[in-house]
Design a protein around this motif. Structure first.
Motif, PDB file in Angstrom:
ATOM      1  N   VAL A 117       0.841  -1.201   0.000  1.00 54.68           N
ATOM      2  CA  VAL A 117       0.000   0.000   0.000  1.00 54.68           C
ATOM      3  C   VAL A 117       0.872   1.245   0.000  1.00 54.68           C
ATOM      4  O   VAL A 117       0.559   2.233  -0.676  1.00 54.68           O
ATOM      5  N   ARG A 118       1.987   1.209   0.711  1.00 54.85           N
ATOM      6  CA  ARG A 118       2.872   2.375   0.751  1.00 54.85           C
ATOM      7  C   ARG A 118       3.432   2.700  -0.631  1.00 54.85           C
ATOM      8  O   ARG A 118       3.504   3.867  -1.020  1.00 54.85           O
ATOM      9  N   LEU A 119       3.809   1.669  -1.383  1.00 47.06           N
ATOM     10  CA  LEU A 119       4.313   1.906  -2.728  1.00 47.06           C
ATOM     11  C   LEU A 119       3.201   2.415  -3.638  1.00 47.06           C
ATOM     12  O   LEU A 119       3.418   3.338  -4.436  1.00 47.06           O
ATOM     13  N   ALA A 120       2.012   1.860  -3.518  1.00 49.32           N
ATOM     14  CA  ALA A 120       0.884   2.342  -4.322  1.00 49.32           C
ATOM     15  C   ALA A 120       0.603   3.809  -4.028  1.00 49.32           C
ATOM     16  O   ALA A 120       0.355   4.602  -4.951  1.00 49.32           O
ATOM     17  N   SER A 121       0.664   4.183  -2.775  1.00 45.50           N
ATOM     18  CA  SER A 121       0.408   5.574  -2.395  1.00 45.50           C
ATOM     19  C   SER A 121       1.474   6.505  -2.951  1.00 45.50           C
ATOM     20  O   SER A 121       1.164   7.606  -3.424  1.00 45.50           O
ATOM     21  N   ALA A 122       2.735   6.063  -2.917  1.00 47.98           N
ATOM     22  CA  ALA A 122       3.822   6.882  -3.457  1.00 47.98           C
ATOM     23  C   ALA A 122       3.678   7.049  -4.961  1.00 47.98           C
ATOM     24  O   ALA A 122       3.875   8.151  -5.506  1.00 47.98           O
ATOM     25  N   LEU A 123       3.324   5.987  -5.657  1.00 51.37           N
ATOM     26  CA  LEU A 123       3.108   6.064  -7.108  1.00 51.37           C
ATOM     27  C   LEU A 123       1.948   7.000  -7.434  1.00 51.37           C
ATOM     28  O   LEU A 123       2.030   7.809  -8.365  1.00 51.37           O
ATOM     29  N   ASP A 124       0.881   6.866  -6.685  1.00 52.30           N
ATOM     30  CA  ASP A 124      -0.288   7.707  -6.929  1.00 52.30           C
ATOM     31  C   ASP A 124       0.038   9.178  -6.725  1.00 52.30           C
ATOM     32  O   ASP A 124      -0.327  10.038  -7.548  1.00 52.30           O
ATOM     33  N   ALA A 125       0.748   9.491  -5.644  1.00 56.16           N
ATOM     34  CA  ALA A 125       1.111  10.880  -5.373  1.00 56.16           C
ATOM     35  C   ALA A 125       1.974  11.447  -6.490  1.00 56.16           C
ATOM     36  O   ALA A 125       1.766  12.586  -6.945  1.00 56.16           O
ATOM     37  N   ALA A 126       2.936  10.652  -6.967  1.00 64.38           N
ATOM     38  CA  ALA A 126       3.810  11.125  -8.028  1.00 64.38           C
ATOM     39  C   ALA A 126       3.050  11.250  -9.347  1.00 64.38           C
ATOM     40  O   ALA A 126       3.274  12.188 -10.119  1.00 64.38           O
ATOM     41  N   ALA A 127       2.168  10.301  -9.614  1.00 65.66           N
ATOM     42  CA  ALA A 127       1.428  10.323 -10.879  1.00 65.66           C
ATOM     43  C   ALA A 127       0.468  11.503 -10.937  1.00 65.66           C
ATOM     44  O   ALA A 127       0.337  12.169 -11.974  1.00 65.66           O
ATOM     45  N   THR A 128      -0.202  11.785  -9.834  1.00 67.16           N
ATOM     46  CA  THR A 128      -1.188  12.866  -9.839  1.00 67.16           C
ATOM     47  C   THR A 128      -0.530  14.237  -9.825  1.00 67.16           C
ATOM     48  O   THR A 128      -1.092  15.205 -10.346  1.00 67.16           O
ATOM     49  N   SER A 129       0.664  14.321  -9.274  1.00 68.76           N
ATOM     50  CA  SER A 129       1.345  15.617  -9.235  1.00 68.76           C
ATOM     51  C   SER A 129       2.207  15.864 -10.465  1.00 68.76           C
ATOM     52  O   SER A 129       2.704  16.969 -10.671  1.00 68.76           O
ATOM     53  N   GLY A 130       2.386  14.825 -11.277  1.00 66.34           N
ATOM     54  CA  GLY A 130       3.293  14.944 -12.413  1.00 66.34           C
ATOM     55  C   GLY A 130       2.638  15.359 -13.705  1.00 66.34           C
ATOM     56  O   GLY A 130       3.300  15.423 -14.739  1.00 66.34           O
ATOM     57  N   GLY A 131       1.326  15.602 -13.682  1.00 68.23           N
ATOM     58  CA  GLY A 131       0.651  16.078 -14.870  1.00 68.23           C
ATOM     59  C   GLY A 131       0.419  15.030 -15.935  1.00 68.23           C
ATOM     60  O   GLY A 131       0.300  15.360 -17.123  1.00 68.23           O
TER      61      GLY A 131
END
Length: 249
Positions: A117-131
């Protein structure tokens, strides 16, 4: 001669063409034996330790999907391939550390190795902030034998970080991610038949809760036929396709 052609030696192109023809024949035969449509199985060329020129040559031979295991190597290689005007679909298939997420997102179209879950959350944060203009396709890596030491979310576990259910829910509920399915490697010491039969059951249970999660990445050079027989939609092929090559420095 194009820039991409200049990267590839004719003798190497011939080697790759021969390897590709053999692997494609194996996949077609396995699909026929399983009563499956050949178009339902995608071959991912695993190019870890192989040069960018091989990726360019494979793309010229019709290969659309390429897999890499290590970000440091993959990031540089993806840049070289792009500079040659070639745009394969890049799959990140190795263990992914959270501090490498932003780098991987610069080139990866698919991440196949989300197992917490921690990795999924990190990916999601980066994906949503990366445009990004669309969600990142994610496969949850599952531990077939229930041992997370080698990587993989654990089936039938309620662990809030590495249980398969919590990880799948975290990916499915993330705005920047799309739960595409599962990835697994046959555990050491397990016969492929036993491993992929269990994986097929795990995948069936996942699809009951997440019908869109239809991708199943399983099978490599030595066991792709068994994986296809148990429903693999993606097979990850390295040595059978590219041969034995010197390790990149």
């Amino acid at each position: 001669m194009t820039d991409s052609d200049a990267l590839v030696r004719p003798d190497r192109r011939a080697e790759l063409a021969a390897g590709l023809a053999h692997v494609r024949s194996r996949i077609a035969d396995a699909c026929a034996a399983a009563g499956r449509d050949r178009a339902a199985v995608t071959m991912i060329a695993v190019t870890k330790t192989y040069p960018a020129a091989d990726v360019v040559a494979l793309a010229g031979l019709g290969v659309t999907d390429v897999g890499e295991n290590r970000d440091q190597e993959a990031a540089a290689k993806a840049m070289q391939v792009a500079a040659a005007g070639v745009t394969p679909r890049w799959h990140f298939i190795g263990r992914l550390q959270r501090n490498k997420v932003r780098s991987v997102l610069r080139y990866a179209d698919v991440v196949q190795s989300v197992d917490s879950v921690r990795l999924a959350s990190a990916l999601d944060a980066a994906a949503t902030s990366g445009g990004r203009d669309r969600p990142l396709d994610v496969l949850v890596q599952v531990s077939i034998d229930g041992d997370p030491a080698r990587g993989g979310a654990v089936p039938d576990s309620a662990d809030p970080d590495v249980g398969l259910g919590p990880v799948a829910e975290a990916v499915a509920g993330a705005a920047g991610l799309r739960l595409a399915g599962l990835m697994a490697v046959a555990p050491l010491g397990w016969e492929p038949e036993r491993a992929f039969a269990r994986l097929a059951r795990i995948a069936e249970l996942l699809r009951a809760d997440h019908p869109q999660a239809t991708a199943l990445s399983a099978g490599m050079s030595g066991d792709l036929e068994t994986a296809i027989g148990h429903g693999a939609t993606h097979v990850r092929v390295g040595s059978a396709l590219l041969g034995m090559r010197p390790t990149l420095r």
